[in-house]
Design an enzyme around this catalytic site. Structure first.
Site, PDB file in Angstrom:
ATOM      1  N   ASP A   1       0.839  -1.199   0.000  1.00 20.15           N
ATOM      2  CA  ASP A   1       0.000   0.000   0.000  1.00 20.15           C
ATOM      3  C   ASP A   1       0.875   1.250   0.000  1.00 20.15           C
ATOM      4  O   ASP A   1       2.030   1.213   0.422  1.00 20.15           O
ATOM      5  CB  ASP A   1      -0.882   0.031   1.263  1.00 20.15           C
ATOM      6  CG  ASP A   1      -1.849  -1.136   1.305  1.00 20.15           C
ATOM      7  OD1 ASP A   1      -2.159  -1.697   0.237  1.00 20.15           O
ATOM      8  OD2 ASP A   1      -2.283  -1.477   2.426  1.00 20.15           O
TER       9      ASP A   1
HETATM   10  N1  URA Z   1      -1.207  -5.892   3.956  1.00 19.21           N
HETATM   11  C1  URA Z   1      -1.686  -4.632   3.963  1.00 19.21           C
HETATM   12  O1  URA Z   1      -2.705  -4.362   4.569  1.00 19.21           O
HETATM   13  N2  URA Z   1      -1.012  -3.696   3.289  1.00 19.21           N
HETATM   14  C2  URA Z   1       0.144  -3.940   2.613  1.00 19.21           C
HETATM   15  O2  URA Z   1       0.739  -3.016   2.036  1.00 19.21           O
HETATM   16  C3  URA Z   1       0.639  -5.262   2.626  1.00 19.21           C
HETATM   17  C4  URA Z   1      -0.051  -6.214   3.291  1.00 19.21           C
END
Ligand code: URA
Length: 245
Positions: free
Chosen positions: A107
């Site tokens: 993310d």
């Molecule tokens: N899980 C999440 O919630 N975000 C990420 O970036 C990776 C795994």
């Protein structure tokens, strides 16, 4: 002995922003040598193991490149984005290649290990749903973790989202002994916002997330956020360690 390849194709494939036409021009300017001899024609066949210099720079042929990036917050894991900066903007010119992309996503507000490569086959086998390459996350929570998290996550949680309910594979939770709000989670798949959704389902909230390892390969501790490190193919193989369920 390496592989036979046209000189212009070989040089252009290794230098970002250099076209085959540019290689031809360099040859005409006597700026390309192969095994110590200046080469006038860019369409000759060479061996990928030959000692090639282009404009004073040694070209060591690599079929593919593998880069460990410590992604900082604020960057998106895609090759193009109208609004946000992408992880490709963090790649230094000497490691940049056309066709480079992030093998897997974090993310925008997640930090940590992202593998960048131009090896589509490796990326595909790493990301395919059948390959359960473990990914390790360091997590900071809003509220202290609870003893029950370990068992619930090990059993395989069901999480809800836009696509209704989703069943997760068993995951390994380890609470920190030092900080009641810190923990580590190992996942064997990569559902959308999975770590955040798993803790959300338990009534908690992820306030900081960093991926610290992919497979057996840990994020280099000396790599500051935003920095890249080229990794060798033998290390990349270890990324592909699988676990069966
Ligand atoms: N899980 C999440 O919630 N975000 C990420 O970036 C990776 C795994």
């Amino acid at each position: 002995m390496g592989e036979k390849m046209r000189l212009d194709r070989l040089v252009a494939s290794q230098l970002y922003g250099v076209s085959r036409a540019d290689v031809k021009k360099l040859c005409l300017k006597k700026k390309i040598s192969v095994n110590g001899r200046l080469i006038a024609r860019s369409d000759i066949k060479v061996d990928t193991d030959d000692e090639i210099y282009a404009d004073g720079k040694r070209i060591v042929y690599k079929k593919y490149i593998y880069i460990m990036l410590n992604k900082p917050q604020g960057f998106v894991c895609s090759t193009k984005d109208g609004q946000s900066r992408t992880v490709l903007e963090l790649v230094p010119p000497e490691l940049m290649r056309s066709g480079l992309f992030p093998a897997g996503r974090l993310d925008k507000d997640t930090e940590g290990f992202v593998l960048l490569t131009d090896d589509g086959e490796l990326s595909h086998s790493m990301l395919s749903p059948k390959s359960h390459v473990p990914k390790t996350y360091f997590v900071r929570l809003e509220k202290p973790w609870q003893e029950g998290y370990k068992r619930i996550m090990a059993e395989g949680m069901t999480i809800s989202g836009d696509n209704g309910k989703e069943k997760c594979l068993p995951a390994e939770f380890t609470g920190s002994a030092e900080d009641p709000c810190e923990c580590t989670l190992v996942l064997h798949e990569g559902k959308f916002h999975q770590v955040k959704r798993m803790f959300g389902e338990l009534g908690n909230k992820v306030i900081f997330l960093r991926r610290t390892a992919i497979g057996d390969l840990p994020l280099d501790e000396d790599l500051a956020p935003g920095e890249c490190l080229e990794i060798m193919h033998k290390d990349v193989e270890s990324l592909l360690t699988r676990k069966s369920f």
